[in-house]
Design a protein around this motif. Structure first.
Motif, PDB file in Angstrom:
ATOM      1  N   LEU A 190     -14.985  11.064  21.765  1.00 20.00           N
ATOM      2  CA  LEU A 190     -13.652  10.591  21.374  1.00 20.00           C
ATOM      3  C   LEU A 190     -13.483  10.913  19.892  1.00 20.00           C
ATOM      4  CD1 LEU A 190     -11.021   8.914  21.803  1.00 20.00           C
ATOM      5  CD2 LEU A 190     -12.360   6.911  21.059  1.00 20.00           C
ATOM      6  N   ALA A 191     -12.371  11.555  19.534  1.00 14.90           N
ATOM      7  CA  ALA A 191     -12.120  11.891  18.131  1.00 14.90           C
ATOM      8  C   ALA A 191     -10.953  11.056  17.614  1.00 14.90           C
ATOM      9  CB  ALA A 191     -11.809  13.370  17.974  1.00 14.90           C
ATOM     10  N   ILE A 192     -11.097  10.551  16.415  1.00 17.78           N
ATOM     11  CA  ILE A 192     -10.002   9.831  15.769  1.00 17.78           C
ATOM     12  C   ILE A 192      -9.769  10.435  14.387  1.00 17.78           C
ATOM     13  CG2 ILE A 192     -10.304   7.663  17.027  1.00 17.78           C
ATOM     14  CD1 ILE A 192     -11.795   6.552  14.623  1.00 17.78           C
ATOM     15  N   VAL A 193      -8.511  10.452  14.001  1.00 25.98           N
ATOM     16  CA  VAL A 193      -8.109  10.981  12.703  1.00 25.98           C
ATOM     17  C   VAL A 193      -7.553   9.824  11.883  1.00 25.98           C
ATOM     18  CG1 VAL A 193      -6.628  12.610  11.478  1.00 25.98           C
ATOM     19  CG2 VAL A 193      -7.606  13.231  13.703  1.00 25.98           C
ATOM     20  N   LEU A 194      -8.168   9.581  10.756  1.00 33.55           N
ATOM     21  CA  LEU A 194      -7.797   8.458   9.896  1.00 33.55           C
ATOM     22  C   LEU A 194      -7.047   8.957   8.671  1.00 33.55           C
ATOM     23  CD1 LEU A 194     -11.282   6.670   9.874  1.00 33.55           C
ATOM     24  CD2 LEU A 194      -9.383   6.253  11.449  1.00 33.55           C
ATOM     25  N   ARG A 195      -6.086   8.180   8.232  1.00 33.23           N
ATOM     26  CA  ARG A 195      -5.455   8.418   6.932  1.00 33.23           C
ATOM     27  C   ARG A 195      -5.927   7.339   5.965  1.00 33.23           C
ATOM     28  NH1 ARG A 195      -1.907  12.214   5.780  1.00 33.23           N
ATOM     29  NH2 ARG A 195      -0.961  13.378   7.502  1.00 33.23           N
ATOM     30  N   GLU A 196      -6.466   7.774   4.833  1.00 37.39           N
ATOM     31  CA  GLU A 196      -6.972   6.844   3.837  1.00 37.39           C
ATOM     32  C   GLU A 196      -6.285   7.113   2.500  1.00 37.39           C
ATOM     33  OE1 GLU A 196     -11.166   7.509   3.697  1.00 37.39           O
ATOM     34  OE2 GLU A 196     -11.527   6.618   5.679  1.00 37.39           O
ATOM     35  N   PRO A 197      -6.106   6.087   1.684  1.00 39.94           N
ATOM     36  CA  PRO A 197      -5.507   6.323   0.355  1.00 39.94           C
ATOM     37  C   PRO A 197      -6.354   7.286  -0.448  1.00 39.94           C
ATOM     38  CG  PRO A 197      -6.456   4.105   0.509  1.00 39.94           C
ATOM     39  CD  PRO A 197      -6.448   4.670   1.894  1.00 39.94           C
ATOM     40  N   ILE A 198      -5.685   8.190  -1.159  1.00 40.00           N
ATOM     41  CA  ILE A 198      -6.411   9.249  -1.855  1.00 40.00           C
ATOM     42  C   ILE A 198      -7.181   8.717  -3.048  1.00 40.00           C
ATOM     43  CG2 ILE A 198      -4.517   9.942  -3.404  1.00 40.00           C
ATOM     44  CD1 ILE A 198      -5.365  12.864  -2.780  1.00 40.00           C
ATOM     45  N   GLY A 199      -6.736   7.588  -3.630  1.00 43.49           N
ATOM     46  CA  GLY A 199      -7.475   7.021  -4.765  1.00 43.49           C
ATOM     47  C   GLY A 199      -6.582   6.680  -5.927  1.00 43.49           C
ATOM     48  N   VAL A 200      -6.968   7.110  -7.115  1.00 43.40           N
ATOM     49  CA  VAL A 200      -6.196   6.864  -8.336  1.00 43.40           C
ATOM     50  C   VAL A 200      -5.239   8.039  -8.549  1.00 43.40           C
ATOM     51  CG1 VAL A 200      -6.282   6.507 -10.830  1.00 43.40           C
ATOM     52  CG2 VAL A 200      -8.067   5.540  -9.364  1.00 43.40           C
ATOM     53  N   VAL A 201      -3.964   7.720  -8.719  1.00 38.53           N
ATOM     54  CA  VAL A 201      -2.942   8.749  -8.880  1.00 38.53           C
ATOM     55  C   VAL A 201      -2.351   8.664 -10.288  1.00 38.53           C
ATOM     56  CG1 VAL A 201      -0.782   9.705  -8.012  1.00 38.53           C
ATOM     57  CG2 VAL A 201      -2.400   8.619  -6.427  1.00 38.53           C
ATOM     58  N   GLY A 202      -2.357   9.770 -10.992  1.00 44.35           N
ATOM     59  CA  GLY A 202      -1.649   9.860 -12.264  1.00 44.35           C
ATOM     60  C   GLY A 202      -0.221  10.318 -12.016  1.00 44.35           C
ATOM     61  N   VAL A 203       0.725   9.693 -12.694  1.00 45.38           N
ATOM     62  CA  VAL A 203       2.147  10.011 -12.494  1.00 45.38           C
ATOM     63  C   VAL A 203       2.777  10.311 -13.854  1.00 45.38           C
ATOM     64  CG1 VAL A 203       4.340   9.260 -11.515  1.00 45.38           C
ATOM     65  CG2 VAL A 203       2.191   8.380 -10.560  1.00 45.38           C
ATOM     66  N   ILE A 204       3.277  11.515 -14.003  1.00 50.81           N
ATOM     67  CA  ILE A 204       3.959  11.914 -15.241  1.00 50.81           C
ATOM     68  C   ILE A 204       5.432  12.131 -14.910  1.00 50.81           C
ATOM     69  CG2 ILE A 204       4.132  13.663 -17.049  1.00 50.81           C
ATOM     70  CD1 ILE A 204       1.138  14.098 -16.798  1.00 50.81           C
ATOM     71  N   THR A 205       6.304  11.333 -15.540  1.00 49.52           N
ATOM     72  CA  THR A 205       7.726  11.372 -15.211  1.00 49.52           C
ATOM     73  C   THR A 205       8.544  11.901 -16.387  1.00 49.52           C
ATOM     74  OG1 THR A 205       7.958   9.041 -15.854  1.00 49.52           O
ATOM     75  CG2 THR A 205       7.570   9.512 -13.520  1.00 49.52           C
ATOM     76  N   PRO A 206       9.726  12.462 -16.117  1.00 45.90           N
ATOM     77  CA  PRO A 206      10.552  13.075 -17.157  1.00 45.90           C
ATOM     78  C   PRO A 206      11.569  12.099 -17.730  1.00 45.90           C
ATOM     79  CG  PRO A 206      11.481  13.594 -15.040  1.00 45.90           C
ATOM     80  CD  PRO A 206      10.276  12.709 -14.771  1.00 45.90           C
ATOM     81  N   TRP A 207      12.375  12.602 -18.659  1.00 44.51           N
ATOM     82  CA  TRP A 207      13.333  11.755 -19.359  1.00 44.51           C
ATOM     83  C   TRP A 207      14.691  11.668 -18.689  1.00 44.51           C
ATOM     84  CZ3 TRP A 207      17.319  14.981 -20.320  1.00 44.51           C
ATOM     85  CH2 TRP A 207      17.056  16.314 -20.610  1.00 44.51           C
ATOM     86  N   ASN A 208      14.993  12.544 -17.730  1.00 40.86           N
ATOM     87  CA  ASN A 208      16.372  12.593 -17.239  1.00 40.86           C
ATOM     88  C   ASN A 208      16.698  11.506 -16.212  1.00 40.86           C
ATOM     89  OD1 ASN A 208      14.606  13.986 -15.500  1.00 40.86           O
ATOM     90  ND2 ASN A 208      16.241  15.277 -14.691  1.00 40.86           N
TER      91      ASN A 208
END
Length: 481
Positions: free
Chosen positions: A129-147
């Protein structure tokens, strides 16, 4: 800044001041962070992911807190909108509207947390039996613009949190106020310390450490294509996953059979919204030659009636550009185009109170193909007209760009609209409208306009890793006798 659940002035104690681009007055001040602050934020996010409760909470528990954040944003929409208006120069009504739009995105992401799921494969025979799991990738850096500092963050952060990740956010050094205000709302909603951290300051000082750190698992960057290239180069050091939403040179394709009144209004809106400082706004008008002259005049009449002025005036439709340097850059594109033979139909100059950075919405014809007006992202209220004769030429002109972020198609012919939708190389296509959006649908670009997708269910999947497990159900047949 906001690190590990606490507000801090940072290691250096130095501050930055923002002057309103619409008024010239000082309106905000926040810390000018240093590398030590960025490292502290990364450490806090890493600890919160590796040892904190957030990734292990049920999706329902995470969703409940994200819904609380949405409610708090809605309650503070007027205040957040005022911050956006003063720091960005956009009209107050638009700024408040964007905050309310962000509420909708947070609520969608909160609900979507509960539908993130894996897969099961019961078709591999009796043994497995095979199962496919989705797990959180970890720490995410987010760089956002001024507009769009608050709304663009809303298209990312709630999905990051819904997936179970933690984050370090680096907003533009010029428009950090609404992001910092959000931190107080996150705290009030019960988001645990370290789950979201915000560092303010200049990109080379506090943004680059996010690119370079091997303790960050993924980076989401919204900005210019130049910024995207830097992110790709830096990610090679630790093979960091990237999500990039970059520049655009988006066409409006207007066919002769279109409703020309609707098209003129839509094109004017698409090129002037947020003073043209919109990645998906249209800056090229690809119009059928048989109607080009008449449509250009109809459009010019619309553009001349756009109300440019004080961002705090509720009647204003177009406010100020980001800063003085950007204003001169935009005007420089127009001047260079004129030197290369372009004709200014309307606009083309600075306008309004010289304490602010206001530019007239500008329409140009006779623009040569090699002119930067047609090749580069201007990021101002400037539109260049390019006529075409037949359908194939229209698509060729629309696709003649290094970018592929968005496109708008104006026609009453359903078959023609669907053909063009399929053949235009852009991540978002609108038919008989422009700049429409909803949190249910993914967004992103093709070609040099970016990598990955935000929003929709893709917005959660973007911040997950996929893991496959094969489970043996019967006694093993030994390989070694």
């Amino acid at each position: 800044m906001y690190i590990g659940g606490q507000f801090t002035d940072g290691a250096s104690g130095q501050m930055m001041t923002r002057h309103s681009p619409g008024h010239g007055a000082a309106v905000a001040q926040w810390p000018s962070g240093v590398g030590e602050d960025a490292q502290a934020a990364i450490a806090a996010a890493r600890e919160a992911f590796d040892n904190g409760p957030w990734p292990s909470l049920s999706a329902g528990a995470r969703a409940a807190r994200l819904f609380k954040v949405a409610d708090l944003i809605e309650r503070h929409a007027q205040e957040l909108g005022l911050i956006e208006c003063l720091e960005t120069g956009k009209p107050i009504t638009q700024a408040i509207g964007e905050i309310r739009g962000a509420v909708d995105v947070w609520r969608f992401a909160a609900g979507a947390a509960r539908v993130m799921r894996g897969e099961a494969y019961n078709n591999l025979g009796d043994r497995v039996l095979a199962i496919v799991l989705r797990e959180p990738i970890g720490v995410v850096g987010v760089i956002t613009p001024w507009n769009f500092p608050f709304f663009i963050l809303a298209e990312r952060l709630p999905f990051i949190l819904a997936a179970g990740c933690t984050a370090v956010v680096k907003p533009s050094e010029a428009t950090s106020g609404s992001t910092l205000k959000l931190c107080a709302l996150l705290h009030a909603a019960g988001i645990p310390p370290g789950v979201v951290n915000v560092v303010t300051g200049r990109g080379p000082v506090v943004g680059q450490p996010l690119l370079d750190s091997d303790r960050i698992d993924m980076l989401s960057v919204t900005g210019s294509t130049t910024t995207g290239r830097k992110a790709i180069e830096a990610s090679a050091g630790n093979i960091k996953k990237l999500g990039l939403e970059l520049g655009g040179k988006n066409p409006h394709i207007v066919f002769a059979d279109a409703d020309l009144d609707d098209a003129a209004d839509g094109v004017a809106f698409g090129m002037a919204f947020n003073a043209g400082q919109c990645c998906v706004g249209g800056s090229r008008l690809v119009v059928q030659r048989s109607i080009a002259e008449a449509f250009t005049e109809k459009l010019a009449q619309k553009i001349r009636r756009i109300r440019v002025g004080d961002p705090l005036d509720a009647q204003t439709q177009v406010g100020a550009l980001f800063d003085e340097a950007h204003m001169h850059k935009v005007l420089g594109y127009v001047q260079e185009g004129v030197r290369m033979g372009a004709h200014v139909v309307c606009g083309g100059a600075r306008t309004g109170d010289h304490a602010g950075y206001f530019v007239q919405p500008t329409l140009l014809t006779n623009v040569r193909p090699a002119t930067p007006l047609l090749r580069e992202e201007i990021f101002g209220p400037v539109l260049a007209v390019v006529p075409f004769d037949g359908y194939e030429e229209a698509i060729a002109i629309a696709n003649d760009s290094a970018f592929g972020l968005a496109a708008s198609i104006w026609t009453k012919d359903l078959s023609q609209a669907l053909r063009a939708t399929r053949q235009v190389r852009a991540g978002r296509v609108w038919v008989n409208t422009t700049l429409d959006n909803g949190p249910e649908t993914p967004l992103g670009g093709m070609k040099q306009s970016g990598l990955g997708r935000e929003a929709g269910l893709s917005g959660i999947e973007e911040y997950t890793e996929v893991k496959t497990a094969h489970i043996h159900l019967q006694a093993r047949t030994h390989w070694i006798a």
